[in-house]
Enzyme design. Sequence first.
Site, short mmCIF file in Angstrom:
data_model
loop_
_atom_site.label_atom_id
_atom_site.label_comp_id
_atom_site.label_asym_id
_atom_site.label_seq_id
_atom_site.Cartn_x
_atom_site.Cartn_y
_atom_site.Cartn_z
CE LYS A 22 -1.71 1.52 4.05
NZ LYS A 22 -1.41 2.92 4.39
CG ASN A 23 2.25 2.60 3.52
OD1 ASN A 23 1.09 2.92 3.24
ND2 ASN A 23 2.61 2.31 4.75
NE ARG A 93 0.03 11.40 7.55
CZ ARG A 93 0.42 12.64 7.74
NH1 ARG A 93 -0.48 13.53 8.06
NH2 ARG A 93 1.67 12.98 7.57
CB CYS A 117 -4.06 10.36 12.34
SG CYS A 117 -3.65 8.67 12.01
NE ARG A 122 0.28 9.83 10.29
CZ ARG A 122 -0.14 8.86 9.47
NH1 ARG A 122 -1.35 8.39 9.64
NH2 ARG A 122 0.62 8.42 8.49
CG ASP A 308 3.06 1.25 9.36
OD1 ASP A 308 3.28 1.55 8.19
OD2 ASP A 308 2.73 2.07 10.24
NE ARG A 400 -7.63 4.45 5.62
CZ ARG A 400 -6.80 5.24 6.31
NH1 ARG A 400 -7.02 5.46 7.60
NH2 ARG A 400 -5.76 5.79 5.73
#
Length: 465
Positions: A22-23, A93, A117, A122, A308, A400
């Site tokens: 995802k990132n 975000r 968040c 953040r 994470d 998500r």
Amino acid sequence: MDMFVVRGGKPLVGRVAVSGAKNAALPIMAATLLADGSSRLAGVPDLVDVATLAELLRSLGVHVERTNADGMELSVVDTKPWVADYELVRRMRAGVCVLGPLLASRGRACVSLPGGCNIGHRPIDVHLKGLAALGADIRIENGYVIATATQLQGADIYLGGPFGSTVTGTCNVLSAAVLANGVTTIEAAACEPEVVDLGNLLIKMGARIEGLGTPFLRIEGVASLAGVEHTIIRDRIEAATLMIAAALTRGRVELEGVCLHHMTAVVEKLREIGVVLERCDNGAIAAGENRLVASDCIALPYPGIPTDIQAQLMALLCCADGLSIVTDKVFPDRFMHAPELVRLGARIRRESASAIINGVDRLSGACVMASDLRASAALVLASLAAEGDSVVRRIYHLDRGYERLDDKLRQLGADIRRVRDAPENMPGTLHSEILSDQLVDTDDVQPISGPNWHRAASRTPRQLS
Ligand code: EPZ
């Protein structure tokens, strides 16, 4: 709204493919704003955040089309739009990732400041500092960042923040510098594999970048970039989550496509705790054959243990013999999952910036509430290990960032069902103080947080009438 109903105690066994990261996918999708022509991506995970970013890019003049299960084609068809809508950035975000590419390709960008968040403060001050160093005029008005620059100029930039490097900040500044005039150096750049994957895409597009994967980047600006084909790296966070699932259920899972060299610190720590991890053809095998032992974990910027997987590691340590201390140096307050783990029978208390976990022999099923993406993963993991039935509510957080996690877990033998969040779907075995003839609207029932959450276990379920 959906929830997961989980009956714990089933060992996970079998083989599962790790999805694209995802990132990496998010900044890479945003970077297609920089290119002339179309880019074809493979390994794009089917996630809510990816769909949200696709919607945002369409609003910014990019044609975005899914070509198959993990393929996506993106091409700029209109270069006039320059405002990233609040409604979309509010939902995700990572929408801030369009800031650098928009500014570099269109000379101006108006992006909503990301909202609050659950994992902590953040800010994006370091992003803005980097873009200003490239010559952008930066203003904050009505909750929006307005950045303008007729032509970005190369500069020497220090991108270290109070908590170390910034991942999306590095992505934003890198994506802007590739089209700046002259040479840019970035010191204290993030080294995460996802940043390297973005850099490799930009180089394929024609950018000139040296030092990817190190804290020192050197970028020689070019006049233009062209669309390319690119396959996104696999998700090391999903891989770590599935490894922990195998260990907690005392199963044996083969993870197809995982890149162990992207997660050396994680592999080291999991082995220290007692998880069996072996390389195999095109992946790795994780197994829970040994007793788990306590270990101290500190979440750090890459190559350290990623923040994470801090919540997922905490779920594992809840079932490890002895006392573990978990500290998160990236998001010091990222402990919303702790009180919910306590509801599942864990023994955790907060001690200044750390959580102290006293391992227990067994967890017991309960009704718990997810608060953010990785916290929800931790609660699913703990439910898989717990005796009896559990319910994990607000799993929209999970959707998500995890691609069909319940399907993957079921494929491995887990007893997990996705159902509508409604009283009739609540297992009769669950006593919960929120269980009544109608479930309280989950938006009103906040997860327990604050200093007393370690006493959550004292909450006694209201006897069912
Ligand atoms: C990225 O977020 C990831 N998200 C996060 O993953 C991840 O937890 C985080 O990096 C850290 O690895 C994406 O890549 C889309 P940061 P990001 O900027 O870039 C402070 C998930 O679960 N900071 O690296 O927003 C910040 O407050 C998500 O997939 C500033 O002070 O994180 C934090 O303490 C959650 N000023 C630290 O730096 C800034 O301008 C690291 O943040 C920017 C950051």
